[in-house]
Write an enzyme that holds these catalytic residues in place. Structure first.
Site, PDB file in Angstrom:
ATOM      1  CG  HIS A 371      -1.978  -0.956   1.274  1.00  0.00           C
ATOM      2  ND1 HIS A 371      -3.250  -0.701   0.795  1.00  0.00           N
ATOM      3  CD2 HIS A 371      -1.993  -2.229   1.713  1.00  0.00           C
ATOM      4  CE1 HIS A 371      -4.003  -1.779   0.969  1.00  0.00           C
ATOM      5  NE2 HIS A 371      -3.253  -2.729   1.523  1.00  0.00           N
ATOM      6  CE  LYS A 562      -6.187  14.188   0.872  1.00  0.00           C
ATOM      7  NZ  LYS A 562      -6.256  13.035   0.017  1.00  0.00           N
ATOM      8  NE  ARG A 563      -3.306   9.908  10.456  1.00  0.00           N
ATOM      9  CZ  ARG A 563      -3.049   9.012  11.416  1.00  0.00           C
ATOM     10  NH1 ARG A 563      -3.935   8.061  11.700  1.00  0.00           N
ATOM     11  NH2 ARG A 563      -1.935   9.076  12.109  1.00  0.00           N
ATOM     12  CE  LYS A 568      -2.148  11.038   3.671  1.00  0.00           C
ATOM     13  NZ  LYS A 568      -2.844  10.154   2.714  1.00  0.00           N
ATOM     14  CB  THR A 670     -10.003   5.228  -0.592  1.00  0.00           C
ATOM     15  OG1 THR A 670      -9.430   5.531   0.688  1.00  0.00           O
ATOM     16  CG2 THR A 670      -9.389   3.951  -1.124  1.00  0.00           C
ATOM     17  CE  LYS A 674     -13.868   6.366   1.431  1.00  0.00           C
ATOM     18  NZ  LYS A 674     -13.033   6.407   2.634  1.00  0.00           N
TER      19      LYS A 674
HETATM   20  C1  M8P Z   1       1.839   2.102   7.466  1.00  0.00           C
HETATM   21  C2  M8P Z   1       2.295   1.803   8.728  1.00  0.00           C
HETATM   22  C3  M8P Z   1       3.620   1.645   8.946  1.00  0.00           C
HETATM   23  C4  M8P Z   1       4.051   1.325  10.194  1.00  0.00           C
HETATM   24  C5  M8P Z   1       3.186   1.189  11.234  1.00  0.00           C
HETATM   25  C6  M8P Z   1       1.856   1.337  11.036  1.00  0.00           C
HETATM   26  C7  M8P Z   1       1.406   1.646   9.786  1.00  0.00           C
HETATM   27  C8  M8P Z   1       0.057   1.788   9.555  1.00  0.00           C
HETATM   28  C9  M8P Z   1      -0.378   2.093   8.288  1.00  0.00           C
HETATM   29  C10 M8P Z   1       0.527   2.240   7.258  1.00  0.00           C
HETATM   30  C11 M8P Z   1       0.068   2.549   5.913  1.00  0.00           C
HETATM   31  O1  M8P Z   1       0.686   2.198   4.942  1.00  0.00           O
HETATM   32  N1  M8P Z   1      -1.033   3.237   5.795  1.00  0.00           N
HETATM   33  C12 M8P Z   1      -1.627   3.570   4.707  1.00  0.00           C
HETATM   34  S1  M8P Z   1      -1.180   3.066   3.153  1.00  0.00           S
HETATM   35  N2  M8P Z   1      -2.679   4.355   4.696  1.00  0.00           N
HETATM   36  C13 M8P Z   1      -3.212   4.567   3.489  1.00  0.00           C
HETATM   37  O2  M8P Z   1      -4.173   5.275   3.333  1.00  0.00           O
HETATM   38  C14 M8P Z   1      -2.543   3.831   2.354  1.00  0.00           C
HETATM   39  O3  M8P Z   1      -3.385   2.783   1.861  1.00  0.00           O
HETATM   40  C15 M8P Z   1      -4.535   3.201   1.151  1.00  0.00           C
HETATM   41  C16 M8P Z   1      -5.293   1.971   0.755  1.00  0.00           C
HETATM   42  O4  M8P Z   1      -4.608   1.257  -0.201  1.00  0.00           O
HETATM   43  C17 M8P Z   1      -4.119   4.043  -0.032  1.00  0.00           C
HETATM   44  O5  M8P Z   1      -5.269   4.522  -0.681  1.00  0.00           O
HETATM   45  C18 M8P Z   1      -3.266   5.234   0.408  1.00  0.00           C
HETATM   46  O6  M8P Z   1      -2.780   5.922  -0.716  1.00  0.00           O
HETATM   47  C19 M8P Z   1      -2.071   4.728   1.225  1.00  0.00           C
HETATM   48  O7  M8P Z   1      -1.338   5.812   1.727  1.00  0.00           O
END
Ligand code: M8P
Length: 841
Positions: A371, A562-563, A568, A670, A674
């Site tokens: 991801h 978003k976060r 971002k 995502t 939406k």
């Molecule tokens: C990474 C971490 C790394 C270490 C510890 C905890 C973690 C928790 C989450 C993530 C992480 O990769 N989070 C994401 S990836 N959050 C997102 O929104 C991401 O995934 C989405 C779903 O595929 C994508 O749409 C986003 O672009 C992407 O940033």
């Protein structure tokens, strides 16, 4: 005399019946028996609980029948393993999925209760950080709706994502006590508990056939208790379970310590064990390397694998070596990737399977989704820490690596560079285990989450792996569920759509195309505008009631939720706000299109810059919102505690969706989908799924700006000097000088130096290079908004062409290309609403 068949008497069961009178009776019964209240003494929470139990009963009936059917037919099933499930509130979704929202509204109405207010009581399970966790929740909804045999596995965090308050413009974190008053949607299944081990050492022994064997003498054992939540599908009888594990002490009380007078020692084990599932790590993009986090990951993975293996042995009665024929397990990022080693351990050490056979089963069981490309988010574990907690797994990983490196040498002889790049162990300095490498080697499929993301994965980050196993790689562009994100969140717009094309689009979102033919229809456009306006009004009312800020619903609702992260680029949005502010200050009579800027999102508690950006947004809001020259033409609002629940009134109200990440950094996004589904137009870069959204809706219906991923890459590879933009661009220079000299922070003039210095002298995310293009694009947005008729047409076309972004499409692709799973329609008995538990017996 001719025989007449006896007439069926319809007697509705109170647990299952859908007749209004039955529903009312069941509700009152739950209020009385579960909440110990009569209507006159019930609180709003009691009412919510009683209603939820009433709905839950009706779900249970279907669920148990479906599970029995599954057990009999045993179709191939997917397990979705994720450390996060950001579900959002259940009640309304379940009402919609059962097709019961109107019926229940009327029943509650007759009892003098307001269904919407009851729905609003729910405290959402915030068991995720953001996009990754929410994607898992959308996938459950789609798997349930598409009749896919599926089960979700994760962690039942006692405290989910922290509550965010804004105090004096700063983010302040509070504990999310979502379970404080009880959770009506889950069922603990104590008898399915399993033990999970940690620490200790391994011991070699030889069995009766003189085979080399290893056992793991752990020094800690924790009990994993499953809590099951039924996930309903839209108009489906399918039974998707979300099974979340809670950690408890194996023995909660140590009598020896107690007897020796060590009262704290007596409960120490309990405290340590229960800490494992105490709290969700609030990081969305940076590894923390903390031991407790590794414990969480292993805890839920081990419990899950024990669960599925036990089921296989008990129900299927076929050898464990054909496990992969019956089940596939999707790894949501590397967070559950320790599963590769744990599966090997369980097969070899505990089920007497040989290494080669175990490897075959393992590799054919797992599939892995990546991801993120951000280097700081790619999980790696320090080898000493890992070995201390999971000594047997370290041995297994080293052996997997040994075989893997040999296979590389065979395919690419004499390429030691490749060996060190691809090794599961990073040996550059202190040794680390690279979890993505383990996941790829131990899986039969690897996917990215949007076309660009997958392209960058295979051409850069995972290039070596792609060369080694090209057949494993594919793209699965993310999607979101239209049930929650359109039907539940935006009933007005959904009704306008349904007035023309019915409601089949809810199950097949590509059918939205049919509204394209009304994009020039006067009446339709008017209805559309009214629905958008009513959503804006609802959000404005909420903001007025909660924060006392008055919004102009005729202004552009320009939203970025978003976060909070530098990539971002919320601060690029802020630079635009200040630019507009300066134009007004220079010429107070300027003819400017009014705008309301809305932000929402949490910053990781340890992320200094992200927290400073929140403070900057609030500081700019303070000045802009109160400047008489602005006279209400610009408003800036930061919505505290952005959550699934809050977001459901945000997307419908948006005119403009801000998707402005540095190209190449946002894997997919995502939220962008939406917004599009709710009729907002996007201002965005060529990043993540924005590219595909633009392709679908048409470039004339999308506001594009900025460098693309290749240009960003080239710019950074050359000698990028952000200060150059500051020197030549006077609007930008002025904006940055104001921030720097404390215009927005007069009490602390130096407060925002880190932001400005960072932009001028480093600018990792190339805001400076994209500023001018962004401003010009925003000017085009404003001009376009003046023509409401043309804008509305673009809005309609965005929705009409958003069908691709349903998570139903994504799940179908996973099923067809990766999982090889077919839908399985559950067969329920007729007249189920008359049947109580008795029918099960
Ligand atoms: C990474 C971490 C790394 C270490 C510890 C905890 C973690 C928790 C989450 C993530 C992480 O990769 N989070 C994401 S990836 N959050 C997102 O929104 C991401 O995934 C989405 C779903 O595929 C994508 O749409 C986003 O672009 C992407 O940033």
């Amino acid at each position: 005399m001719a025989k007449t068949s006896p007439k069926r008497t319809h007697v509705e069961n109170d647990r299952t019946g859908l007749d209004k009178e039955t529903v009312k009776r069941a509700y009152l019964d739950h209020l009385f028996c579960m909440q110990s209240k009569v209507p006159s003494s019930a609180t709003k929470w009691d009412e919510y609980m009683a209603l939820s139990y009433t709905i839950r009963d009706r779900i249970m009936q279907r669920w148990l029948h479906a599970l029995q059917d599954f057990k009999k037919k045993d179709p191939r099933t997917v397990s979705y393993l994720s450390a996060e499930f950001l579900l959002g509130p259940h009640l309304e979704n379940n009402l919609i999925n059962l097709g019961q929202k109107e019926n229940f509204r009327e029943a509650m109405d007759e009892l003098g209760l307001d269904l919407e207010k009851m729905i609003d009581q729910e405290v959402e399970p915030g068991l995720g950080n953001g996009g990754l966790g929410r994607l898992a929740a959308c996938f459950l909804d789609s798997m349930a709706s598409l009749d896919i045999p599926a089960i979700g596995y994760g962690i039942r965090y006692e405290f989910g994502i922290f509550d965010q308050r804004i105090q004096d413009g700063w983010q302040v974190e509070g504990t999310d006590k979502w379970l404080k008053f009880g959770n009506p949607w889950e069922v603990p299944v104590y008898q399915s508990s399993v033990h999970v081990k940690f620490g200790g050492k391994t011991r070699v022994w030889y069995d009766e056939k003189s085979n080399y064997r290893v056992s793991w003498d752990a020094d800690q054992e924790v009990l994993a208790i499953p809590y099951d939540t039924p996930i309903t599908g839209y108009k489906s009888d399918n039974a998707v379970i979300l099974r979340l594990w809670k950690a408890e002490a194996d023995q909660s009380f140590d009598f020896q310590s107690f007897n020796e007078g060590d009262f704290f020692g007596a409960v120490e084990n309990k405290v340590i064990s229960e800490n494992i599932t105490k709290v969700l790590y609030p990081n969305d993009s940076k590894i923390s390397g903390k031991e407790l986090r590794l414990m969480q990951q292993f805890f839920f993975v081990s419990a899950t694998l024990q669960d599925v293996i036990r089921f296989h042995k008990k129900v299927r009665k076929t050898p464990i070596t054909v496990f992969h024929e019956k089940m596939t397990m999707q790894l949501n990022d590397t967070h559950p990737s320790i599963a590769v080693a744990e599966m090997m351990r369980l097969l070899i050490d505990e089920n007497d399977v040989s290494w080669d056979e175990a490897w075959e089963v393992t590799r054919k069981t797992f599939a892995y989704t990546n991801h993120t490309l951000l280097p700081e988010a790619l999980e790696k574990w320090s080898m000493p820490l890992f070995g201390k907690l999971l000594p047997r797994h370290l041995e297994i990983i080293l052996e997997i690596n040994y075989h893997f490196l040999n296979s590389i040498r065979k395919k690419f002889p004499n390429d030691e560079g490749k060996i060190s790049r691809m090794s599961i162990i990073d040996e550059a300095g202190e040794k680390y285990i690279r979890m993505a490498h383990l996941a790829i080697v131990g899986s039969y499929a690897v996917n990215g989450v949007a076309a660009l993301h997958t392209e960058l994965l295979i051409s850069e980050v995972l290039k070596d792996f792609y060369e080694m196993y090209p057949e494993k790689f594919s793209n699965k562009t993310n999607g979101v569920t239209p049930r929650r994100w359109m039907v539940a969140s935006n009933p007005d717009l959904a009704a306008v759509i349904a007035s023309k094309i019915g409601s089949e689009w809810i199950k097949d979102l590509t059918k939205l195309k049919e509204i394209e033919q009304y994009a020039d229809n006067k009446k339709f456009k008017k209805d559309w505008q009214e629905a958008k306006l009513s959503a804006k009004q609802k959000l404005a009312d909420k903001i007025k009631n909660k924060y006392g800020i008055e919004l102009n619903v005729n202004s552009i609702f320009d939203i970025q939720v978003k976060r909070i992260h530098e990539y971002k680029r919320q601060h690029l949005n802020v630079l635009h706000i200040i630019t507009l502010y300066n134009r007004i200050k220079e010429n107070p009579n300027i003819d400017i299109v009014p705008r309301t800027f809305i932000f929402g999102g949490k910053a990781a508690p340890g992320y200094f810059m992200a927290k400073l950006i929140i403070k900057l947004i609030n500081s700019v809001a303070e000045v802009v919102n109160h400047d008489p020259d602005v006279n209400g033409r610009l408003k800036v609002v930061f919505l505290p505690n952005y959550s699934v629940k809050n977001s459901q009134s945000v997307y419908p109200a948006a005119d403009l969706s801000e998707q402005i990440s540095t190209a190449g950094k946002e894997a997919s996004g995502t939220g962008n989908m939406k917004f599009t589904m709710n009729g907002a137009l996007t201002i965005g870069t060529l990043d993540g799924a924005n590219i595909e959204i633009r392709e679908e809706v048409g470039e004339e219906n999308f506001f594009l700006f900025g460098l693309d991923a290749k240009q960003v890459y080239e710019l950074k590879a050359s000698n990028y000097i952000p200060l150059h933009h500051y020197d030549v661009n006077h609007e930008l220079q002025k904006v940055l000088n104001m921030i720097y000299t404390g215009y927005f922070s007069p009490q602390q003039p130096n407060l925002f130096h880190p932001i400005v210095d960072n932009l001028k002298y480093s600018d990792e995310y190339v805001l400076m290079a994209d500023y001018q293009s962004y401003i010009e694009c925003q000017d085009r947005v404003a001009e376009a908004y003046r023509d409401q008729d043309a804008w509305t047409k673009m809005s309609i076309l965005n929705v009409a062409r958003s069908g691709k972004f349903s998570s139903d499409r994504t799940i179908r692709e996973y099923c067809d290309d990766i999982w090889k799973i077919d839908p399985y329609k559950v067969k329920l008995p007729e007249h189920i609403e008359e049947a109580g538990a008795i029918m099960m017996c």
